[in-house]
Write a protein that holds these residues in place. Sequence first.
Motif, PDB file in Angstrom:
ATOM      1  N   SER A  32       0.809  -1.215   0.000  1.00 23.53           N
ATOM      2  CA  SER A  32       0.000   0.000   0.000  1.00 23.53           C
ATOM      3  C   SER A  32       0.841   1.263   0.000  1.00 23.53           C
ATOM      4  N   THR A  99      -3.796   3.448   0.416  1.00 24.61           N
ATOM      5  CA  THR A  99      -4.269   3.338  -0.969  1.00 24.61           C
ATOM      6  C   THR A  99      -3.746   2.035  -1.564  1.00 24.61           C
ATOM      7  N   THR A 101      -4.190  -0.869  -4.814  1.00 25.89           N
ATOM      8  CA  THR A 101      -4.712  -1.176  -6.145  1.00 25.89           C
ATOM      9  C   THR A 101      -4.942  -2.675  -6.219  1.00 25.89           C
ATOM     10  N   LEU A 105      -8.586  -1.765  -9.582  1.00 26.55           N
ATOM     11  CA  LEU A 105      -9.410  -0.791  -8.871  1.00 26.55           C
ATOM     12  C   LEU A 105      -8.611  -0.215  -7.706  1.00 26.55           C
ATOM     13  N   HIS A 107      -8.504   1.254  -4.051  1.00 22.04           N
ATOM     14  CA  HIS A 107      -9.253   1.240  -2.808  1.00 22.04           C
ATOM     15  C   HIS A 107      -8.541   2.175  -1.833  1.00 22.04           C
ATOM     16  N   ARG A 108      -9.319   2.953  -1.111  1.00 21.47           N
ATOM     17  CA  ARG A 108      -8.739   3.890  -0.164  1.00 21.47           C
ATOM     18  C   ARG A 108      -9.415   3.686   1.182  1.00 21.47           C
ATOM     19  N   TYR A 109      -8.602   3.579   2.216  1.00 20.17           N
ATOM     20  CA  TYR A 109      -9.112   3.358   3.567  1.00 20.17           C
ATOM     21  C   TYR A 109      -8.572   4.427   4.502  1.00 20.17           C
TER      22      TYR A 109
END
Length: 120
Positions: A32, A99, A101, A105, A107-109
């Motif tokens: 990440s 972040t 991938t 796609l 994805h952000r947490y």
Amino acid sequence: QVQLVESGGGLVQSGGSLRLSCAASGFTFSSSVMSWYRQAPGKERELDGSITSTGGTTSYADAVKGRFTISRDNAKNTVYLEMNSLKPEDTAAYYCCATLTLTSLIHRYWGQGTQVTVSS
């Protein structure tokens, strides 16, 4: 599930230092990009800086360049924000963000945030 837990915030005098930590779980941390954001009351959330998955590259907003340092320990699934020469305008809630991938796609947490207050 994905969890990001920030800690280390508090009250500090102008010119002082703080070290924030963000402990991650529930995903492959070492894959990440990690970032630190801040949000002051009445203002939009803004990016302070980011660090690549291996920690080899960091980038910073102009406002914090030279004062803040982002680092990570992939063995501990933790990212850090070292803040020096703090100013009252650094007062904000600070959030870490992961972040990832996955299958093309993004994805952000987000963590829940930790408050930093700098007194003048």
